[in-house]
Design an enzyme around this catalytic site. Structure first.
Site, PDB file in Angstrom:
ATOM      1  N   ASP A 251      46.810  21.706  37.056  1.00  0.00           N
ATOM      2  CA  ASP A 251      46.778  22.035  38.484  1.00  0.00           C
ATOM      3  C   ASP A 251      46.384  20.843  39.345  1.00  0.00           C
ATOM      4  O   ASP A 251      45.954  19.805  38.844  1.00  0.00           O
ATOM      5  CB  ASP A 251      45.833  23.226  38.745  1.00  0.00           C
ATOM      6  CG  ASP A 251      44.561  23.172  37.888  1.00  0.00           C
ATOM      7  OD1 ASP A 251      44.177  22.065  37.456  1.00  0.00           O
ATOM      8  OD2 ASP A 251      43.968  24.232  37.654  1.00  0.00           O
TER       9      ASP A 251
ATOM     10  N   ASN B 214      34.926  33.631  37.465  1.00  0.00           N
ATOM     11  CA  ASN B 214      35.629  34.911  37.661  1.00  0.00           C
ATOM     12  C   ASN B 214      36.723  35.141  36.606  1.00  0.00           C
ATOM     13  O   ASN B 214      37.494  36.082  36.698  1.00  0.00           O
ATOM     14  CB  ASN B 214      36.246  34.972  39.071  1.00  0.00           C
ATOM     15  CG  ASN B 214      37.325  33.914  39.302  1.00  0.00           C
ATOM     16  OD1 ASN B 214      37.764  33.246  38.367  1.00  0.00           O
ATOM     17  ND2 ASN B 214      37.764  33.778  40.543  1.00  0.00           N
TER      18      ASN B 214
ATOM     19  N   HIS C 148      39.259  32.993  35.861  1.00  0.00           N
ATOM     20  CA  HIS C 148      40.567  32.348  36.088  1.00  0.00           C
ATOM     21  C   HIS C 148      40.816  31.244  35.054  1.00  0.00           C
ATOM     22  O   HIS C 148      39.884  30.657  34.512  1.00  0.00           O
ATOM     23  CB  HIS C 148      40.722  31.829  37.524  1.00  0.00           C
ATOM     24  CG  HIS C 148      39.937  30.606  37.883  1.00  0.00           C
ATOM     25  ND1 HIS C 148      39.455  30.372  39.161  1.00  0.00           N
ATOM     26  CD2 HIS C 148      39.536  29.526  37.163  1.00  0.00           C
ATOM     27  CE1 HIS C 148      38.832  29.206  39.183  1.00  0.00           C
ATOM     28  NE2 HIS C 148      38.852  28.681  37.990  1.00  0.00           N
TER      29      HIS C 148
ATOM     30  N   GLU D 219      44.217  33.215  39.579  1.00  0.00           N
ATOM     31  CA  GLU D 219      43.036  33.954  40.014  1.00  0.00           C
ATOM     32  C   GLU D 219      43.172  35.449  39.688  1.00  0.00           C
ATOM     33  O   GLU D 219      44.289  35.973  39.605  1.00  0.00           O
ATOM     34  CB  GLU D 219      42.877  33.798  41.533  1.00  0.00           C
ATOM     35  CG  GLU D 219      42.604  32.376  42.010  1.00  0.00           C
ATOM     36  CD  GLU D 219      41.134  31.973  41.891  1.00  0.00           C
ATOM     37  OE1 GLU D 219      40.467  32.361  40.914  1.00  0.00           O
ATOM     38  OE2 GLU D 219      40.668  31.248  42.791  1.00  0.00           O
TER      39      GLU D 219
HETATM   40  C1  F6R Z   1      40.807  22.822  36.292  1.00  0.00           C
HETATM   41  C2  F6R Z   1      41.128  24.256  36.161  1.00  0.00           C
HETATM   42  C3  F6R Z   1      40.107  25.301  36.451  1.00  0.00           C
HETATM   43  C4  F6R Z   1      38.739  24.985  35.851  1.00  0.00           C
HETATM   44  C5  F6R Z   1      37.747  26.105  36.156  1.00  0.00           C
HETATM   45  C6  F6R Z   1      36.354  25.775  35.638  1.00  0.00           C
HETATM   46  O1  F6R Z   1      41.915  22.020  35.968  1.00  0.00           O
HETATM   47  O2  F6R Z   1      42.234  24.572  35.856  1.00  0.00           O
HETATM   48  O3  F6R Z   1      40.566  26.529  35.944  1.00  0.00           O
HETATM   49  O4  F6R Z   1      38.865  24.821  34.469  1.00  0.00           O
HETATM   50  O5  F6R Z   1      37.691  26.327  37.525  1.00  0.00           O
HETATM   51  O6  F6R Z   1      35.845  24.685  36.345  1.00  0.00           O
HETATM   52  P1  F6R Z   1      34.537  23.941  35.851  1.00  0.00           P
HETATM   53  O7  F6R Z   1      34.843  23.365  34.523  1.00  0.00           O
HETATM   54  O8  F6R Z   1      34.293  22.871  36.890  1.00  0.00           O
HETATM   55  O9  F6R Z   1      33.457  24.960  35.804  1.00  0.00           O
END
Ligand code: F6R
Length: 243
Positions: free
Chosen positions: A67, A136, A138, A143
């Protein structure tokens, strides 16, 4: 799906890096699906160390990231392109022209998404997909919702995700509210998946991975139907598990 609990984040990160190393060393032209965020930072540190010790060679790798924020240029220090350069690509012998991150500044975001999916199909999907998980549930920026999207798409970030990511920006207002994200088809198309979760704020989402149910309200639960998923968690993220 297997869940493996580690004593601490460093042990988890070392193990994750070993999985990546094995993938790289056992496949001729490996395609890696990569994630950003705080979860894989330790894994990238270990990979850089392994590279400096001549344990792993990145010259034949193709990488494709999950992403990117809409509206951030690759030189912005919170863009995911910048993250990848900073944490991995600038420190290893990877050919940057073979590293792909969605272009959050594309004039036609829809066309960028279509082209990104086509690229993933042309590459034959990934050999290994690295994932983090949102508090959450995701994965990528898929989401929680009534419906999830199969293809790469422009995702509207939920308030809870903007809150969670605000720690990386000067103020909450600076956090982009949209991102380009791989959809479930590309993620599930990976031959192997590792999901990294660290910290108490991931415990609820990890608990949802323990039983046999799937719900689009916790997108990571869809991974239960994939044949090769390893969930790597530290003690805090594992704290609500029954086992
Ligand atoms: C990042 C991504 C997100 C993160 C998730 C957790 O490329 O795809 O899904 O993996 O938001 O973020 P952190 O690791 O910062 O808690």
């Amino acid at each position: 799906m297997k869940i493996k609990v580690f004593e601490n984040y460093d042990e988890l990160s070392r193990f994750a890096a070993e999985v990546v190393k094995e993938t790289i060393n056992s496949i001729e032209n490996p395609v890696l699906g990569l994630a950003t965020g705080s979860s894989p930072v330790g894994m990238y540190e270990h990979l850089v160390r392994m590279h400096k010790n001549n344990e792993v060679d990145f010259s034949n790798i193709i990488s494709i990231n999950l992403d990117e924020y809409v509206g951030l240029d690759g030189s912005h220090d919170q863009s995911y392109r910048y993250f990848m350069d900073h944490h991995l690509f600038d420190h290893v012998n990877i050919d940057k022209s073979k590293t792909f991150v969605p272009n959050g500044l594309a004039a036609d975001l829809e066309a960028e998404c279509v082209a990104y999916d086509q690229r993933i199909r042309d590459l034959g999907y990934t050999d290994l997909q690295v994932l983090g998980i949102g508090p959450n549930g995701h994965i990528g920026f898929n989401e929680p919702d009534e419906k999830l999207t199969t293809r790469t798409h422009v995702a509207d970030l939920l308030d809870s995700t903007v809150d969670a990511n605000a720690r990386f920006f000067e103020s909450r207002d600076d956090v982009p509210k949209q991102a380009l994200s791989m959809g479930l088809e590309a993620i599930m198309g990976a031959r192997k998946i590792i999901l990294i979760a660290s910290g108490q704020n991931k415990a609820q989402a990890i608990k949802a991975l323990e039983d046999e149910y799937i719900t689009t309200q916790v997108p990571a639960t869809l991974l239960k139907v994939h044949p090769d998923v390893l969930v790597l968690v530290d003690k805090e993220a594992a704290s609500l598990l029954n086992r």
